[in-house]
Motif scaffolding. Structure first.
Motif, PDB file in Angstrom:
ATOM      1  N   ALA A 281       1.426  -1.283  -0.123  1.00 43.48           N
ATOM      2  CA  ALA A 281       0.520   0.030   0.490  1.00 43.48           C
ATOM      3  C   ALA A 281       0.665   1.205  -0.470  1.00 43.48           C
ATOM      4  CB  ALA A 281      -0.629  -0.440   0.626  1.00 43.48           C
ATOM      5  N   GLU A 282       0.386   1.949  -0.636  1.00 42.37           N
ATOM      6  CA  GLU A 282       1.580   3.175  -1.190  1.00 42.37           C
ATOM      7  C   GLU A 282       1.392   3.856   0.121  1.00 42.37           C
ATOM      8  OE1 GLU A 282       1.730   7.371  -4.338  1.00 42.37           O
ATOM      9  OE2 GLU A 282       1.050   6.077  -4.783  1.00 42.37           O
ATOM     10  N   ASP A 283       0.374   4.437   0.959  1.00 42.70           N
ATOM     11  CA  ASP A 283       0.219   4.619   2.213  1.00 42.70           C
ATOM     12  C   ASP A 283       0.848   3.830   3.404  1.00 42.70           C
ATOM     13  OD1 ASP A 283      -1.592   3.218   1.986  1.00 42.70           O
ATOM     14  OD2 ASP A 283      -2.790   4.552   3.653  1.00 42.70           O
ATOM     15  N   GLY A 284       0.892   3.224   3.119  1.00 39.45           N
ATOM     16  CA  GLY A 284       1.512   2.396   4.466  1.00 39.45           C
ATOM     17  C   GLY A 284       2.727   2.782   4.405  1.00 39.45           C
ATOM     18  N   VAL A 285       3.573   2.065   2.564  1.00 38.70           N
ATOM     19  CA  VAL A 285       4.647   2.952   2.577  1.00 38.70           C
ATOM     20  C   VAL A 285       5.548   4.036   3.423  1.00 38.70           C
ATOM     21  CG1 VAL A 285       6.657   3.604   1.072  1.00 38.70           C
ATOM     22  CG2 VAL A 285       5.105   1.466   0.434  1.00 38.70           C
ATOM     23  N   GLU A 286       4.301   4.729   3.283  1.00 40.86           N
ATOM     24  CA  GLU A 286       4.535   6.705   3.343  1.00 40.86           C
ATOM     25  C   GLU A 286       4.938   5.963   5.070  1.00 40.86           C
ATOM     26  OE1 GLU A 286       5.808   9.437   1.953  1.00 40.86           O
ATOM     27  OE2 GLU A 286       6.038   7.827   0.607  1.00 40.86           O
ATOM     28  N   ARG A 287       3.465   5.606   5.993  1.00 41.04           N
ATOM     29  CA  ARG A 287       3.317   5.089   7.519  1.00 41.04           C
ATOM     30  C   ARG A 287       4.622   4.389   8.003  1.00 41.04           C
ATOM     31  NH1 ARG A 287      -0.818   3.197   6.564  1.00 41.04           N
ATOM     32  NH2 ARG A 287      -2.165   4.963   6.482  1.00 41.04           N
ATOM     33  N   VAL A 288       5.384   3.691   7.207  1.00 43.69           N
ATOM     34  CA  VAL A 288       6.921   3.316   7.364  1.00 43.69           C
ATOM     35  C   VAL A 288       7.681   4.034   7.983  1.00 43.69           C
ATOM     36  CG1 VAL A 288       7.885   1.132   7.397  1.00 43.69           C
ATOM     37  CG2 VAL A 288       6.036   0.744   6.639  1.00 43.69           C
ATOM     38  N   ARG A 289       8.019   4.843   6.775  1.00 46.32           N
ATOM     39  CA  ARG A 289       9.087   6.128   6.428  1.00 46.32           C
ATOM     40  C   ARG A 289       9.286   6.799   8.121  1.00 46.32           C
ATOM     41  NH1 ARG A 289       8.571   6.504  -0.065  1.00 46.32           N
ATOM     42  NH2 ARG A 289       9.961   4.834  -0.901  1.00 46.32           N
ATOM     43  N   ALA A 290       7.204   7.076   7.469  1.00 41.59           N
ATOM     44  CA  ALA A 290       7.700   7.975   9.061  1.00 41.59           C
ATOM     45  C   ALA A 290       8.034   7.987  10.406  1.00 41.59           C
ATOM     46  CB  ALA A 290       6.150   9.218   9.075  1.00 41.59           C
ATOM     47  N   ASN A 291       7.059   6.297  10.359  1.00 41.91           N
ATOM     48  CA  ASN A 291       8.019   5.897  11.993  1.00 41.91           C
ATOM     49  C   ASN A 291       9.262   5.315  12.039  1.00 41.91           C
ATOM     50  OD1 ASN A 291       5.179   5.670  13.002  1.00 41.91           O
ATOM     51  ND2 ASN A 291       4.470   3.688  11.687  1.00 41.91           N
ATOM     52  N   ALA A 292      10.129   5.369  11.263  1.00 42.30           N
ATOM     53  CA  ALA A 292      11.486   4.784  11.230  1.00 42.30           C
ATOM     54  C   ALA A 292      12.445   6.126  11.441  1.00 42.30           C
ATOM     55  CB  ALA A 292      12.079   4.847   9.823  1.00 42.30           C
ATOM     56  N   ALA A 293      11.571   7.472  10.701  1.00 49.32           N
ATOM     57  CA  ALA A 293      11.858   8.678  11.384  1.00 49.32           C
ATOM     58  C   ALA A 293      11.834   9.483  12.889  1.00 49.32           C
ATOM     59  CB  ALA A 293      11.534   9.687  10.356  1.00 49.32           C
ATOM     60  N   ALA A 294      10.525   9.130  13.472  1.00 52.27           N
ATOM     61  CA  ALA A 294      10.122   8.815  14.717  1.00 52.27           C
ATOM     62  C   ALA A 294      10.652   8.335  15.461  1.00 52.27           C
ATOM     63  CB  ALA A 294       8.751   9.000  14.468  1.00 52.27           C
ATOM     64  N   HIS A 295      11.487   7.508  15.198  1.00 50.88           N
ATOM     65  CA  HIS A 295      12.214   5.864  16.150  1.00 50.88           C
ATOM     66  C   HIS A 295      13.774   6.771  15.646  1.00 50.88           C
ATOM     67  CE1 HIS A 295       8.799   4.861  18.569  1.00 50.88           C
ATOM     68  NE2 HIS A 295       8.458   4.734  17.453  1.00 50.88           N
ATOM     69  N   GLY A 296      13.827   7.518  14.880  1.00 53.91           N
ATOM     70  CA  GLY A 296      15.880   8.218  14.190  1.00 53.91           C
ATOM     71  C   GLY A 296      16.105   6.331  14.095  1.00 53.91           C
ATOM     72  N   VAL A 297      15.707   5.294  13.140  1.00 49.58           N
ATOM     73  CA  VAL A 297      16.302   4.471  12.842  1.00 49.58           C
ATOM     74  C   VAL A 297      16.151   4.553  11.584  1.00 49.58           C
ATOM     75  CG1 VAL A 297      16.182   3.381  14.610  1.00 49.58           C
ATOM     76  CG2 VAL A 297      13.894   2.616  12.935  1.00 49.58           C
ATOM     77  N   ASP A 298      16.848   3.866  10.256  1.00 50.51           N
ATOM     78  CA  ASP A 298      16.830   4.059   8.691  1.00 50.51           C
ATOM     79  C   ASP A 298      16.322   2.328   8.703  1.00 50.51           C
ATOM     80  OD1 ASP A 298      17.842   5.843   8.199  1.00 50.51           O
ATOM     81  OD2 ASP A 298      20.559   5.238   9.206  1.00 50.51           O
ATOM     82  N   VAL A 299      15.407   2.826   7.806  1.00 44.60           N
ATOM     83  CA  VAL A 299      14.541   1.456   7.175  1.00 44.60           C
ATOM     84  C   VAL A 299      14.291   1.560   6.171  1.00 44.60           C
ATOM     85  CG1 VAL A 299      12.637   0.079   7.143  1.00 44.60           C
ATOM     86  CG2 VAL A 299      13.110   0.620   9.485  1.00 44.60           C
ATOM     87  N   SER A 300      14.962   0.533   4.665  1.00 43.51           N
ATOM     88  CA  SER A 300      15.190   0.146   3.652  1.00 43.51           C
ATOM     89  C   SER A 300      13.310  -0.206   3.325  1.00 43.51           C
ATOM     90  CB  SER A 300      15.937  -0.362   3.175  1.00 43.51           C
ATOM     91  OG  SER A 300      15.626  -0.263   1.681  1.00 43.51           O
ATOM     92  N   VAL A 301      12.653   0.924   1.892  1.00 44.15           N
ATOM     93  CA  VAL A 301      11.514   0.492   2.476  1.00 44.15           C
ATOM     94  C   VAL A 301      10.847   0.070   0.644  1.00 44.15           C
ATOM     95  CG1 VAL A 301       8.605   1.167   2.473  1.00 44.15           C
ATOM     96  CG2 VAL A 301      10.533   2.195   4.869  1.00 44.15           C
ATOM     97  N   VAL A 302      10.492  -0.595   0.467  1.00 45.96           N
ATOM     98  CA  VAL A 302       9.789  -1.460  -0.636  1.00 45.96           C
ATOM     99  C   VAL A 302       8.574  -1.670  -1.495  1.00 45.96           C
ATOM    100  CG1 VAL A 302      10.577  -3.251  -2.668  1.00 45.96           C
ATOM    101  CG2 VAL A 302      12.189  -3.250  -0.995  1.00 45.96           C
ATOM    102  N   HIS A 303       8.016  -0.420  -2.290  1.00 49.38           N
ATOM    103  CA  HIS A 303       6.651  -0.910  -2.501  1.00 49.38           C
ATOM    104  C   HIS A 303       6.895  -1.848  -3.274  1.00 49.38           C
ATOM    105  CE1 HIS A 303       3.573   1.675  -4.498  1.00 49.38           C
ATOM    106  NE2 HIS A 303       3.096   0.672  -3.452  1.00 49.38           N
ATOM    107  N   GLY A 304       5.591  -3.321  -2.525  1.00 48.03           N
ATOM    108  CA  GLY A 304       5.119  -4.139  -3.730  1.00 48.03           C
ATOM    109  C   GLY A 304       4.215  -4.845  -3.496  1.00 48.03           C
ATOM    110  N   SER A 305       4.741  -5.599  -4.004  1.00 45.34           N
ATOM    111  CA  SER A 305       4.018  -6.918  -2.971  1.00 45.34           C
ATOM    112  C   SER A 305       4.568  -8.230  -3.170  1.00 45.34           C
ATOM    113  CB  SER A 305       2.766  -6.884  -3.581  1.00 45.34           C
ATOM    114  OG  SER A 305       2.001  -6.064  -3.936  1.00 45.34           O
ATOM    115  N   ALA A 306       4.769  -9.431  -2.388  1.00 41.71           N
ATOM    116  CA  ALA A 306       5.812 -10.114  -2.224  1.00 41.71           C
ATOM    117  C   ALA A 306       4.561 -11.348  -2.745  1.00 41.71           C
ATOM    118  CB  ALA A 306       5.873 -10.687  -0.825  1.00 41.71           C
ATOM    119  N   PRO A 307       5.092 -12.552  -3.635  1.00 47.14           N
ATOM    120  CA  PRO A 307       6.845 -12.833  -3.555  1.00 47.14           C
ATOM    121  C   PRO A 307       7.576 -12.151  -4.518  1.00 47.14           C
ATOM    122  CG  PRO A 307       5.142 -14.363  -4.414  1.00 47.14           C
ATOM    123  CD  PRO A 307       4.378 -13.138  -3.621  1.00 47.14           C
TER     124      PRO A 307
END
Length: 421
Positions: A293-319
């Motif tokens: 979900a595109e809004d989910g991608v932005e949410r993950v990035r925002a949560n990572a930034a809020a906690h001061g950590v780096d997370v690489s976020v990939v927009h796509g569906s598994a597998p």
């Protein structure tokens, strides 16, 4: 009475008293460049290659005097470790110089007591790559297969993690060079020479460095931040949509089974709010979160930034979205759609150590277990339900039940390294 030291390890530039020591020595070990610079006679010089034969040659000298020529501080990821293990620390007279890591940071005018330092010598290079992905101030003592080009390529494989690289070559020699490059520039070049690579993010904390295991140091500040806030954080520590966030009690068990740690890579597949991804990153792991979900991608990035950590976020569906990702040590799969068994199977084929899955549908438990077993994993699990204390009017308390969740996990069987066969 303890015998005096008979192996002298020189890490500093040669002084007049060192010349006298070399003249008296029965055997002098060192890299060819060190032996040549010290003009050691060929009759007693031994150029270091494989360590085992060199150590045997040292042992053969008996009570003779041995000098080992090294670079910088030989007790800092250097030859002192193997010499002490073989002959005992009491046999050593260590005379250190300035470490190459200290020199590299000094060239930039930066402190390094808050840096993570990792050596790639004789170790799986993935550890160095993952520390660079996860930490914002890292120094890598490079080795074949883990040089500037490989570090740059590894960073390119985790988009969204911004780093700049400073390559310090042949420090202290006439050929010394210190050069800042992007990961892409580093990946596209050949790098002859001896290197220390500084991998720097946009921000870095401060703290006092302590050991965290063989081959790495990290800041107390980062560990203290995790300890202060704890782990298995409450749901309101994360932005989420319609309460779609892994509950704290479930997340605590998931983290315990994942075992995220410094130097490893974790996938969070179906990341949602990214709460598991963020907590893994807070514990030191490099993390790739996959979210469709595109809004989910932005949410993950925002949560990572809020906690001061780096997370690489990939927009796509598994597998399908997993194909180009670097190999993970551990994988968390959240959600429970019809394609869950196929996603778990794809993750299990790539995971080196552990796969953890959460789901709510009992009907899909057997298929997930089968996917784990087919990939050579064990398959264990629990059904987890928590009832939280909730206040009622009148100063009384009730139990507020949360929805039951199945937590399944598998570890790769019959392996010592965690690597897929």
């Amino acid at each position: 009475m303890t015998a005096p030291p008979w192996i002298t390890v020189l890490g500093a530039a040669l002084a007049p008293q060192h010349r006298e020591l070399l003249a008296r020595a029965d055997l002098v070990l060192g890299a060819r460049r060190h032996l040549d610079a010290a003009e050691v006679p060929a009759a007693k010089a031994l150029a270091l290659g494989p360590l085992a034969p060199a150590l045997d040659r040292v042992a053969e000298t008996g009570s003779g005097t041995v000098v080992v020529l090294a670079s910088g501080d030989p007790g800092f990821f250097g030859i002192v470790r193997v010499l002490a293990e073989r002959f005992g620390p009491e046999a050593l007279d260590v005379r250190p110089g300035v470490s190459s890591v200290a020199e590299a940071f000094a060239r930039l005018g930066l402190p390094w007591d808050d840096a993570v330092v990792v050596s790639a010598h004789g170790r799986d290079p993935r550890t160095a790559f993952n520390v660079c992905r996860a930490q914002r101030k890292t120094a890598v003592l490079t080795a074949p297969g883990a040089g500037p080009a490989e570090i740059g390529a590894a960073l390119l494989a985790t988009p969204g993690v911004e780093r700049r690289l400073v390559v310090a070559s042949d420090l202290g020699s006439p050929a010394e060079r210190v050069e800042e490059v992007t990961p892409r520039q580093a990946a596209g070049r050949d790098w002859p020479g001896v290197h220390v690579v500084l991998c720097l993010g946009a921000a870095a904390g401060t703290g006092v460095s302590v050991g965290v295991g063989v081959g790495a140091m990290r800041s107390v500040a980062g560990a203290a931040a995790v300890a202060e806030a704890g782990w298995g954080l409450p749901e309101d520590a994360f932005a989420h949509r319609d309460s779609l966030v892994t509950k704290a009690e479930v997340r605590a068990l998931v983290l315990a089974r994942l075992g995220p740690r410094l130097g490893e890579l974790v996938w969070d597949v179906g990341a949602g709010s990214g709460s598991v991804a963020v907590e893994c990153a807070r514990l030191g792991a490099a993390v790739v979160a996959v979210e469709r979900a595109e809004d989910g991608v932005e949410r993950v990035r925002a949560n990572a930034a809020a906690h001061g950590v780096d997370v690489s976020v990939v927009h796509g569906s598994a597998p399908d979205a997993l194909d180009e990702l670097p190999e993970p040590d551990a994988v968390f799969v959240g959600g429970g759609g019809a394609d869950l068994p196929a996603v778990v199977a794809a993750c299990a084929r790539r995971a080196r150590r552990t796969v953890v899955v959460t789901l709510v549908a009992l009907d899909r438990v057997p298929a997930v277990q089968a996917a784990l077993l087919a990939a050579g994993f064990t398959a264990e699990g629990v059904q987890l339900q928590a009832s939280r204390l909730a206040p009622l009017p009148g100063g009384v308390t009730r139990l507020a039940a949360t929805n039951p969740v199945f937590v399944l996990w598998g570890t790769r069987a019959a392996t010592t390294s965690g690597a897929p066969s």
